[in-house]
Design a protein around this motif. Sequence first.
Motif, mmCIF file in Angstrom:
data_model
loop_
_atom_site.group_PDB
_atom_site.id
_atom_site.type_symbol
_atom_site.label_atom_id
_atom_site.label_comp_id
_atom_site.label_asym_id
_atom_site.label_seq_id
_atom_site.Cartn_x
_atom_site.Cartn_y
_atom_site.Cartn_z
ATOM 1 N N TYR A 181 63.317 6.660 -11.344
ATOM 2 C CA TYR A 181 63.733 6.960 -12.710
ATOM 3 C C TYR A 181 65.065 6.304 -13.054
ATOM 4 O O TYR A 181 65.317 5.938 -14.211
ATOM 5 C CB TYR A 181 63.809 8.478 -12.927
ATOM 6 C CG TYR A 181 65.065 9.129 -12.385
ATOM 7 C CD1 TYR A 181 66.162 9.375 -13.200
ATOM 8 C CD2 TYR A 181 65.167 9.481 -11.040
ATOM 9 C CE1 TYR A 181 67.314 9.973 -12.707
ATOM 10 C CE2 TYR A 181 66.298 10.070 -10.538
ATOM 11 C CZ TYR A 181 67.371 10.319 -11.361
ATOM 12 O OH TYR A 181 68.513 10.898 -10.869
ATOM 13 N N ARG A 182 65.947 6.139 -12.061
ATOM 14 C CA ARG A 182 67.247 5.518 -12.336
ATOM 15 C C ARG A 182 67.085 4.074 -12.803
ATOM 16 O O ARG A 182 67.868 3.582 -13.621
ATOM 17 C CB ARG A 182 68.128 5.562 -11.083
ATOM 18 C CG ARG A 182 68.574 6.958 -10.665
ATOM 19 C CD ARG A 182 69.567 6.869 -9.515
ATOM 20 N NE ARG A 182 69.970 8.188 -9.041
ATOM 21 C CZ ARG A 182 69.362 8.860 -8.075
ATOM 22 N NH1 ARG A 182 68.305 8.327 -7.478
ATOM 23 N NH2 ARG A 182 69.788 10.044 -7.702
ATOM 24 N N GLU B 180 66.007 4.241 -16.409
ATOM 25 C CA GLU B 180 67.145 4.667 -17.219
ATOM 26 C C GLU B 180 68.121 3.518 -17.454
ATOM 27 O O GLU B 180 68.632 3.324 -18.565
ATOM 28 C CB GLU B 180 67.844 5.832 -16.501
ATOM 29 C CG GLU B 180 68.911 6.533 -17.297
ATOM 30 C CD GLU B 180 69.428 7.750 -16.548
ATOM 31 O OE1 GLU B 180 69.414 8.849 -17.123
ATOM 32 O OE2 GLU B 180 69.843 7.603 -15.378
ATOM 33 N N THR C 18 63.695 11.481 -18.389
ATOM 34 C CA THR C 18 64.166 10.130 -18.694
ATOM 35 C C THR C 18 63.256 9.428 -19.693
ATOM 36 O O THR C 18 63.709 8.918 -20.728
ATOM 37 C CB THR C 18 64.251 9.291 -17.404
ATOM 38 O OG1 THR C 18 65.219 9.880 -16.531
ATOM 39 C CG2 THR C 18 64.643 7.857 -17.714
ATOM 40 N N THR D 126 63.089 11.178 -23.146
ATOM 41 C CA THR D 126 64.281 10.889 -23.952
ATOM 42 C C THR D 126 64.157 9.534 -24.633
ATOM 43 O O THR D 126 64.497 9.375 -25.822
ATOM 44 C CB THR D 126 65.535 10.930 -23.063
ATOM 45 O OG1 THR D 126 65.741 12.281 -22.603
ATOM 46 C CG2 THR D 126 66.771 10.459 -23.821
ATOM 47 N N LYS E 151 63.291 14.576 -13.556
ATOM 48 C CA LYS E 151 64.008 13.304 -13.675
ATOM 49 C C LYS E 151 63.197 12.252 -14.410
ATOM 50 O O LYS E 151 63.689 11.624 -15.339
ATOM 51 C CB LYS E 151 64.416 12.838 -12.278
ATOM 52 C CG LYS E 151 65.468 13.745 -11.654
ATOM 53 C CD LYS E 151 65.757 13.380 -10.208
ATOM 54 C CE LYS E 151 66.814 14.292 -9.619
ATOM 55 N NZ LYS E 151 67.049 14.008 -8.171
#
Length: 239
Positions: A163-164, A167, A45, A48, A41
Motif C-alpha cells: 500500500y505504501r 500511496e 489508501t 481515499t 491500509k
Amino acid sequence: MRSDITRRAALALALGLLALPAHAQEAGTKPLRIGIIGAGKIGGTIGTLWVRAGHEVMFSSRHPEELKGLVEGLGARARAGTPAEAIRFGDAVFVAVPYKAYPQLGADHGEALRGKIVLDAGNATQARDGDLHAEVAANGIGATSAKFLAGARLVRAFNAANYRIFEANANRPAPRMAVPIAADDAAALELGGRLVADAGFDPVPVGMLKDADRFAMGSAGFGHNLSAPDLRAKLGLAP
C-alpha cells in the motif's frame, strides 16, 4: 463452447479499450458509489484516492464507529458502514481484507456479492493463512477467490504492491505507475480499469482470472513500480 468464445471476444474488446489513454477511457464517465470491505491500509489508501477522484465511497468495518476519523477527514463523499451496508451501497465493491477472512466473507455475504463487480486485492501468505495459502498455490489465486466469492464478477487488482507504493505513486507525473489487472468478465475488467485509472495509475490487463497468478504475491510479476510499457515487457505481454 460458443458462449466461451463470445466471452473471450468481449474480453479482448475490453483489453483494447483499456489500452487507450486514460483521458479517453474516462471521457463521459460519471462518479460511482464504491463499497469497501476492509478499511485497513490498502482499503483506506485506495478508497481515499477514489474519494479524491470524485467517487462516493463507503468504508466498512464490523465496528463502523471506529472509522469516524477517516471519513470525517475525507468530507461529504466518504461514509462508514458495515460490510453488508457497503455491499448494498456500491456500484462496485473493493475487497481488502486478510485472505484468511475470505471463507467467512463468502459465507456471510456471498449472496449479496453475487452479480456485483468486485475488485479483489487479497494475497495469501503461508504464515497468516495456512491451508488457504496451500490451496492458492495448488489452484491459483483467481480460482480460489472465485470459489469463495462465487457469482461475483471478480477483477484481480491492487494486489501486486504494498500500500505504501500505491500511496507514494498515485497520480505521479507521466509515466504513471502501472497496475496489473485480470478478470473473466469483460465489463468488470473495463470498470476495474477505469477505477485503477481514477485512483491515479495506468491499468495493464494481463488476461483472465487464471492469468492473475502472473502478478500474485511471490511471482515474478509482483512488487514492481514500473510504467505500463515496462510492466508489459516484464510480464511478456504485447506492447
